[in-house]
Design a protein around this motif. Structure first.
Motif, PDB file in Angstrom:
ATOM      1  N   ALA A 110       0.830  -1.208   0.000  1.00 32.99           N
ATOM      2  CA  ALA A 110       0.000   0.000   0.000  1.00 32.99           C
ATOM      3  C   ALA A 110       0.866   1.261   0.000  1.00 32.99           C
ATOM      4  O   ALA A 110       0.549   2.251  -0.680  1.00 32.99           O
ATOM      5  CB  ALA A 110      -0.934  -0.012   1.205  1.00 32.99           C
ATOM      6  N   LYS A 111       1.957   1.255   0.749  1.00 28.86           N
ATOM      7  CA  LYS A 111       2.859   2.410   0.736  1.00 28.86           C
ATOM      8  C   LYS A 111       3.492   2.591  -0.643  1.00 28.86           C
ATOM      9  O   LYS A 111       3.667   3.730  -1.113  1.00 28.86           O
ATOM     10  CB  LYS A 111       3.947   2.254   1.800  1.00 28.86           C
ATOM     11  CG  LYS A 111       3.451   2.363   3.235  1.00 28.86           C
ATOM     12  CD  LYS A 111       2.858   3.735   3.530  1.00 28.86           C
ATOM     13  CE  LYS A 111       3.894   4.833   3.555  1.00 28.86           C
ATOM     14  NZ  LYS A 111       3.288   6.162   3.915  1.00 28.86           N
ATOM     15  N   MET A 112       3.817   1.476  -1.295  1.00 31.85           N
ATOM     16  CA  MET A 112       4.375   1.578  -2.643  1.00 31.85           C
ATOM     17  C   MET A 112       3.342   2.162  -3.604  1.00 31.85           C
ATOM     18  O   MET A 112       3.663   2.998  -4.464  1.00 31.85           O
ATOM     19  CB  MET A 112       4.837   0.204  -3.121  1.00 31.85           C
ATOM     20  CG  MET A 112       5.435   0.207  -4.527  1.00 31.85           C
ATOM     21  SD  MET A 112       6.890   1.276  -4.691  1.00 31.85           S
ATOM     22  CE  MET A 112       8.105   0.301  -3.803  1.00 31.85           C
ATOM     23  N   ALA A 113       2.084   1.728  -3.460  1.00 28.80           N
ATOM     24  CA  ALA A 113       1.018   2.277  -4.301  1.00 28.80           C
ATOM     25  C   ALA A 113       0.876   3.781  -4.079  1.00 28.80           C
ATOM     26  O   ALA A 113       0.676   4.554  -5.032  1.00 28.80           O
ATOM     27  CB  ALA A 113      -0.300   1.568  -4.003  1.00 28.80           C
ATOM     28  N   GLN A 114       0.978   4.208  -2.831  1.00 31.70           N
ATOM     29  CA  GLN A 114       0.932   5.634  -2.513  1.00 31.70           C
ATOM     30  C   GLN A 114       2.062   6.377  -3.221  1.00 31.70           C
ATOM     31  O   GLN A 114       1.847   7.422  -3.848  1.00 31.70           O
ATOM     32  CB  GLN A 114       1.041   5.838  -1.003  1.00 31.70           C
ATOM     33  CG  GLN A 114       1.057   7.291  -0.576  1.00 31.70           C
ATOM     34  CD  GLN A 114       1.457   7.486   0.877  1.00 31.70           C
ATOM     35  OE1 GLN A 114       2.219   6.685   1.418  1.00 31.70           O
ATOM     36  NE2 GLN A 114       0.944   8.516   1.505  1.00 31.70           N
ATOM     37  N   GLU A 115       3.271   5.840  -3.129  1.00 27.65           N
ATOM     38  CA  GLU A 115       4.413   6.487  -3.767  1.00 27.65           C
ATOM     39  C   GLU A 115       4.217   6.593  -5.280  1.00 27.65           C
ATOM     40  O   GLU A 115       4.537   7.619  -5.888  1.00 27.65           O
ATOM     41  CB  GLU A 115       5.698   5.717  -3.456  1.00 27.65           C
ATOM     42  CG  GLU A 115       6.150   5.808  -2.007  1.00 27.65           C
ATOM     43  CD  GLU A 115       7.517   5.181  -1.794  1.00 27.65           C
ATOM     44  OE1 GLU A 115       8.149   4.781  -2.800  1.00 27.65           O
ATOM     45  OE2 GLU A 115       7.957   5.089  -0.635  1.00 27.65           O
ATOM     46  N   GLU A 116       3.701   5.537  -5.908  1.00 33.69           N
ATOM     47  CA  GLU A 116       3.519   5.548  -7.355  1.00 33.69           C
ATOM     48  C   GLU A 116       2.485   6.587  -7.786  1.00 33.69           C
ATOM     49  O   GLU A 116       2.637   7.244  -8.825  1.00 33.69           O
ATOM     50  CB  GLU A 116       3.121   4.152  -7.842  1.00 33.69           C
ATOM     51  CG  GLU A 116       4.225   3.101  -7.702  1.00 33.69           C
ATOM     52  CD  GLU A 116       5.501   3.479  -8.432  1.00 33.69           C
ATOM     53  OE1 GLU A 116       5.415   4.055  -9.543  1.00 33.69           O
ATOM     54  OE2 GLU A 116       6.600   3.229  -7.895  1.00 33.69           O
ATOM     55  N   LEU A 117       1.417   6.733  -6.995  1.00 28.16           N
ATOM     56  CA  LEU A 117       0.425   7.763  -7.300  1.00 28.16           C
ATOM     57  C   LEU A 117       1.037   9.159  -7.239  1.00 28.16           C
ATOM     58  O   LEU A 117       0.754  10.024  -8.086  1.00 28.16           O
ATOM     59  CB  LEU A 117      -0.749   7.669  -6.325  1.00 28.16           C
ATOM     60  CG  LEU A 117      -1.713   6.500  -6.542  1.00 28.16           C
ATOM     61  CD1 LEU A 117      -2.656   6.354  -5.347  1.00 28.16           C
ATOM     62  CD2 LEU A 117      -2.513   6.687  -7.828  1.00 28.16           C
ATOM     63  N   ILE A 118       1.877   9.390  -6.255  1.00 32.55           N
ATOM     64  CA  ILE A 118       2.537  10.691  -6.104  1.00 32.55           C
ATOM     65  C   ILE A 118       3.457  10.959  -7.287  1.00 32.55           C
ATOM     66  O   ILE A 118       3.466  12.051  -7.873  1.00 32.55           O
ATOM     67  CB  ILE A 118       3.318  10.740  -4.777  1.00 32.55           C
ATOM     68  CG1 ILE A 118       2.347  10.686  -3.597  1.00 32.55           C
ATOM     69  CG2 ILE A 118       4.198  11.984  -4.707  1.00 32.55           C
ATOM     70  CD1 ILE A 118       3.015  10.386  -2.275  1.00 32.55           C
TER      71      ILE A 118
END
Length: 250
Positions: A110-118
């Motif tokens: 989930a943190k990786m998904a957050q980073e990719e969205l940013i």
């Protein structure tokens, strides 16, 4: 400068809000308890009006795989859209050193998904990955406990104090790096040893048993590269673990 701190009522958020206000910034502390909700959008437009920088230090209320993914994806999408509408010029996000090496864990996916969205948004950004907080060592022990035994691998860590996390974030407010910055504590120590020292300092009778097959937070296999900075360019904070233990743990 107006700065909005998402997660402004949490462990890091409170410290960061205080630090920024002491520097003379106009700071909005944002969280659901304060009437600003990134999941529903409540109060978000009003909070971001006139803001130049948004710092996201929020965390999911649930660490269950589906719930944590929904939190970070929904929250981040809503926040980035609101920032674009408000003309925010810098998005700063707090993340975790080793996120890309811990993808067995639903939390880190989930943190990786957050980073990719940013990264994929058009808003200039800085992702600040930090190592584990001293303040969460007790939680690491709790999750690893079976009866009166705490099973943990003897892998390298480089934890840091929450105060130092908040201080470091202040220094990355002004200019977007459009990339990832790593911040870590001053000492590399073994995970089983930092928990052993914590239990001793708190008078806890549980025994730490070294088990290199044990999972980190019961969710991810780790090695000596998993929980420490990936190269020699990390910013190093000042508070040593043993100093923190002696001053912070009763």
């Amino acid at each position: 400068m107006k700065i909005v701190v998402i997660g402004g009522s949490g462990l890091i958020g409170k410290k960061l809000v205080n630090n920024l206000r002491q520097l003379g910034h106009e700071v909005v502390a944002a969280s659901p308890s304060l009437g600003i909700n990134t999941l529903t959008g409540e109060g978000l437009k009003e909070a971001l009006f006139g803001a130049r920088v948004v710092v996201d230090v929020s965390n999911s209320p649930s660490f269950e795989d589906k719930a944590v993914m929904e939190f970070f994806e929904t929250s981040t999408r809503n926040l980035l859209a609101a920032e674009a509408a408000a003309g925010v010029s810098h998005h700063v996000a707090l993340s975790v050193v080793g996120t890309d090496r811990l993808l067995q864990s639903g939390y880190f996916r989930a943190k990786m998904a957050q980073e990719e969205l940013i990264k994929s948004s058009k808003i200039p950004y800085s992702i600040v990955r930090v190592t584990q907080f001293f303040e969460f060592v007790g939680s690491i022990a709790f999750v690893a406990t079976e009866g009166d035994i705490v099973r943990l691998p003897s892998v390298l860590t480089q934890p840091m104090a929450a105060d130092d996390v908040a201080s470091a974030l202040v220094d990355f407010i002004e200019k977007p790096v459009n990339g990832i910055i790593e911040v870590a504590g001053p000492d590399q120590m073994r995970l089983d040893e930092i928990v052993r020292l914590y239990l001793q300092a708190t008078g806890d009778s549980r025994k730490v048993v070294t088990d290199d097959k044990a999972l980190y937070f019961a969710s991810a296999a780790v090695n000596d590269q998993s929980l420490v900075p990936s190269d020699g360019h990390a910013r190093i904070s000042s508070t040593h673990y043993k100093e923190w233990l002696s001053s912070s743990v009763n």
